[in-house]
Design a protein around this motif. Structure first.
Motif, PDB file in Angstrom:
ATOM      1  N   GLU A 475       0.835  -1.211   0.000  1.00  0.00           N
ATOM      2  CA  GLU A 475       0.000   0.000   0.000  1.00  0.00           C
ATOM      3  C   GLU A 475       0.873   1.266   0.000  1.00  0.00           C
ATOM      4  O   GLU A 475       0.639   2.199  -0.784  1.00  0.00           O
ATOM      5  N   LEU A 476       1.890   1.276   0.854  1.00  0.00           N
ATOM      6  CA  LEU A 476       2.741   2.455   0.953  1.00  0.00           C
ATOM      7  C   LEU A 476       3.702   2.567  -0.226  1.00  0.00           C
ATOM      8  O   LEU A 476       4.040   3.669  -0.666  1.00  0.00           O
ATOM      9  N   ALA A 477       4.133   1.410  -0.757  1.00  0.00           N
ATOM     10  CA  ALA A 477       4.995   1.442  -1.932  1.00  0.00           C
ATOM     11  C   ALA A 477       4.261   2.063  -3.114  1.00  0.00           C
ATOM     12  O   ALA A 477       4.854   2.820  -3.892  1.00  0.00           O
ATOM     13  N   ARG A 481       5.311   5.278  -5.381  1.00  0.00           N
ATOM     14  CA  ARG A 481       5.371   5.230  -6.848  1.00  0.00           C
ATOM     15  C   ARG A 481       4.478   6.296  -7.467  1.00  0.00           C
ATOM     16  O   ARG A 481       4.877   6.975  -8.430  1.00  0.00           O
ATOM     17  N   ASN A 482       3.303   6.494  -6.934  1.00  0.00           N
ATOM     18  CA  ASN A 482       2.419   7.534  -7.467  1.00  0.00           C
ATOM     19  C   ASN A 482       3.020   8.923  -7.276  1.00  0.00           C
ATOM     20  O   ASN A 482       2.916   9.790  -8.157  1.00  0.00           O
ATOM     21  N   TRP A 483       3.654   9.147  -6.122  1.00  0.00           N
ATOM     22  CA  TRP A 483       4.334  10.423  -5.888  1.00  0.00           C
ATOM     23  C   TRP A 483       5.463  10.621  -6.895  1.00  0.00           C
ATOM     24  O   TRP A 483       5.659  11.737  -7.422  1.00  0.00           O
ATOM     25  N   GLN A 484       6.194   9.560  -7.201  1.00  0.00           N
ATOM     26  CA  GLN A 484       7.264   9.660  -8.196  1.00  0.00           C
ATOM     27  C   GLN A 484       6.711  10.071  -9.556  1.00  0.00           C
ATOM     28  O   GLN A 484       7.272  10.942 -10.241  1.00  0.00           O
ATOM     29  N   LEU A 485       5.618   9.459  -9.958  1.00  0.00           N
ATOM     30  CA  LEU A 485       5.017   9.783 -11.252  1.00  0.00           C
ATOM     31  C   LEU A 485       4.525  11.226 -11.281  1.00  0.00           C
ATOM     32  O   LEU A 485       4.666  11.919 -12.295  1.00  0.00           O
ATOM     33  N   THR A 490      12.723   9.765 -11.077  1.00  0.00           N
ATOM     34  CA  THR A 490      13.103   8.558 -11.823  1.00  0.00           C
ATOM     35  C   THR A 490      13.940   7.575 -10.998  1.00  0.00           C
ATOM     36  O   THR A 490      14.444   6.596 -11.546  1.00  0.00           O
ATOM     37  N   ALA A 491      14.100   7.811  -9.703  1.00  0.00           N
ATOM     38  CA  ALA A 491      14.865   6.874  -8.873  1.00  0.00           C
ATOM     39  C   ALA A 491      14.184   5.508  -8.851  1.00  0.00           C
ATOM     40  O   ALA A 491      12.953   5.408  -8.799  1.00  0.00           O
ATOM     41  N   GLU A 504       4.194  -5.270 -10.882  1.00  0.00           N
ATOM     42  CA  GLU A 504       4.355  -4.529 -12.129  1.00  0.00           C
ATOM     43  C   GLU A 504       4.085  -3.037 -11.919  1.00  0.00           C
ATOM     44  O   GLU A 504       3.249  -2.641 -11.118  1.00  0.00           O
ATOM     45  N   GLY A 505       4.843  -2.225 -12.642  1.00  0.00           N
ATOM     46  CA  GLY A 505       4.609  -0.785 -12.626  1.00  0.00           C
ATOM     47  C   GLY A 505       5.394  -0.012 -11.597  1.00  0.00           C
ATOM     48  O   GLY A 505       5.187   1.190 -11.423  1.00  0.00           O
ATOM     49  N   MET A 506       6.321  -0.671 -10.894  1.00  0.00           N
ATOM     50  CA  MET A 506       7.105   0.024  -9.887  1.00  0.00           C
ATOM     51  C   MET A 506       8.361   0.674 -10.468  1.00  0.00           C
ATOM     52  O   MET A 506       9.130   1.285  -9.744  1.00  0.00           O
ATOM     53  N   ARG A 507       8.587   0.533 -11.740  1.00  0.00           N
ATOM     54  CA  ARG A 507       9.751   1.158 -12.402  1.00  0.00           C
ATOM     55  C   ARG A 507       9.272   2.046 -13.537  1.00  0.00           C
ATOM     56  O   ARG A 507       8.288   1.767 -14.180  1.00  0.00           O
TER      57      ARG A 507
END
Length: 507
Positions: A475-477, A481-485, A490-491, A504-507
């Motif tokens: 849930e927190l990951a 990831r949404n915050w990164q997007l 791009t880390a 899927e979708g974490m990179r």
């Protein structure tokens, strides 16, 4: 009281001051009468966080309203690019803007575009000057000490300068804190008739851990947290465990009565000289003495505002750029995601708003938009935070707000070959602290961590690999990831999670 047209702003921030260094954050023994009176008239953010627990990235966010990965200041000593706008450029031309104090965003003594005044106190970053000619200029504080008859003690990039240790050991009236307090007070008096915005950065309580109030506090009387001199958990991030190991390996304790350092004494004031509890407490006492020194300078500024008769039209902010472990988890300084390093004081005194304590989590990324709206100014579209003015006006809590930490490495001043600790420090970490008190630190090259700050406020039990909490981790990951997007980060973060496997979708 209604908002004044074109209110003034006095934005004060310190260097390396953890949150629990004043009564507003539970410290009932430290002598900070001026911060206490400011907090009495302020909105006190109970849980305020930096963007990154290190100097340059954190202050870059405070000055630009952008995350480190956006403004480019991802590590210490990376100069802020010329095309990145700072706070001063968000005010209309009839505001007089000034920056006084340590800058640490490149070209320390050179006035940055957008600021009408620039008053410098640091000569320790000359090696990072972007132009050789800039090294011909020395700080305003340097010239002040020369005028007082002092002689520089250190060579830097072809010039003799005053070392930090030299300046820290001067009588109170000649310290950086007292000097800034006087100069900012003069600025307020000179500009009281017209709208102004001044940012003030005090160097204290950053090391060297020494000053005129070294003996103000009795080391044996200083209260301690449950993690004072307690190593991080075995399954904590390797960066954290290596910090504790490094602290221990630096010193050789022969026995409890005789202690011998095995380090060269490059700077006797940069931390404990041995790993005894007595020595840890001695350094703590000096650190808190520096907080009191800075508090007295803040008092000069608050008095100047009152004397100028502009209290009802001046917003005053007090915060810091990161904290200090101070022996918690068995090491000193910052650089880690622990609360002692990432949480800072945050006081906002707005004359037309009632003082109160605001619960929940707050991030520095929201500071510039909040202040601009409070002052009736337009919020630039490119800023990455959001204004909290409506929350402050309605006394709404921030208990549903999540905050993020953006770690990209310690500094560009590396010496090769890197030690294991330095290698680990260069690995990016991304962290979320949720409004309801969960904290997830993610890294693809280090041990990730999950802490429940409600039941484990001192981060002693890492739940990341506990399969019972796999759902919470995921849930927190996804939040990270949404915050990164949303922010263009791009880390890399992990694609594989305990009890879940590949996501899927974490990179």
């Amino acid at each position: 009281m209604t908002r004044k047209n074109q209110p003034n702003l006095v934005y004060i921030f310190t260097d390396q001051q953890r949150a629990d260094t004043m009564s507003a954050y539970g410290n009932n023994w430290i002598q900070t009468p001026n911060l206490n009176r400011l907090s009495d008239d302020s909105i006190v953010f109970e849980n305020a966080y930096v963007s990154a627990p290190i100097c340059t990235p954190s202050r870059a966010t405070q000055m630009t309203g952008l995350w480190p990965h956006t403004n480019g200041c991802t590590k210490n000593n990376i100069p802020l690019a010329d095309d990145i706008k700072t706070f001063a450029e968000f005010f209309p031309d009839d505001y007089h803007t000034a920056y006084y104090g340590k800058w640490h965003l490149g070209d320390e003594v050179i006035k940055r575009r957008g600021w009408d005044e620039w008053h410098s106190i640091e000569d320790q970053y000359r090696v990072w000057s972007t132009k050789e000619d800039n090294n011909e200029i020395l700080s305003d504080y340097h010239h002040y000490l020369i005028s007082q008859g002092y002689k520089p003690d250190k060579e830097s990039s072809g010039k003799m300068v005053f070392s930090r240790s030299f300046a820290a050991q001067l009588p109170e009236e000649h310290t950086k804190a007292a000097y800034l307090g006087r100069k900012v007070s003069e600025f307020i008096d000179h500009n009281k008739a017209n709208p102004f915005a001044i940012c003030v950065n005090f160097f204290e309580p950053h090391p060297p851990y020494t000053g005129p109030f070294d003996d103000l506090y009795e080391p044996d009387d200083i209260p301690q947290t449950p993690v004072f001199r307690v190593d991080p958990p075995d399954n904590a991030s390797r960066m954290s465990t290596l910090m504790a190991d490094d602290q221990a390996k630096k010193r050789l304790v022969i026995n409890q009565d005789q202690e011998t350092s095995i380090l060269e004494a490059d700077d006797a004031f940069n931390g404990p000289q041995n790993n005894s509890e007595k020595e840890f407490r001695r350094v703590q006492a000096k650190y808190y003495g520096l907080v009191t020194l800075m508090d007295k300078a803040v008092g000069q500024i608050l008095d100047a505002i009152e004397k100028a008769g502009i209290s009802e039209e001046t917003i005053v902010v007090f915060t810091s750029e990161h904290g200090d472990q101070m022996g918690d988890h068995n090491f000193f300084h910052k650089i880690v995601m622990y609360e002692q390093s990432a949480k800072v004081p945050m006081l906002v005194s707005v004359p037309w708003l009632e003082s109160y304590r605001i619960k929940g989590r707050y991030s520095h990324i929201d500071t510039i938009p909040t202040l601009l709206e409070l002052m009736g100014q337009k919020i630039p579209d490119h800023l990455q935070g959001q204004s909290r003015m409506k929350d402050l006006e309605t006394k709404k809590s921030l208990e549903e707000n999540d905050v993020y930490l953006d770690w990209n490495g310690r500094s560009v001043d590396q010496t090769f070959p890197l030690s294991e600790l330095e290698r680990m420090r260069e690995i990016p970490h991304r962290c979320v602290i949720t409004g309801d008190g969960w904290k997830l630190n993610l890294s693809v090259g280090d041990q990730s961590e999950l802490y429940d700050l409600n039941s484990d406020p001192y981060e002693q039990v890492n739940l990341y690999d506990n399969l019972k909490f796999s759902g919470k981790v995921l849930e927190l990951a996804h939040k990270i990831r949404n915050w990164q997007l949303e922010t263009g980060d791009t880390a890399l973060i992990p694609e594989v999670y305990p009890g879940v496997g590949f996501v899927e979708g974490m990179r």
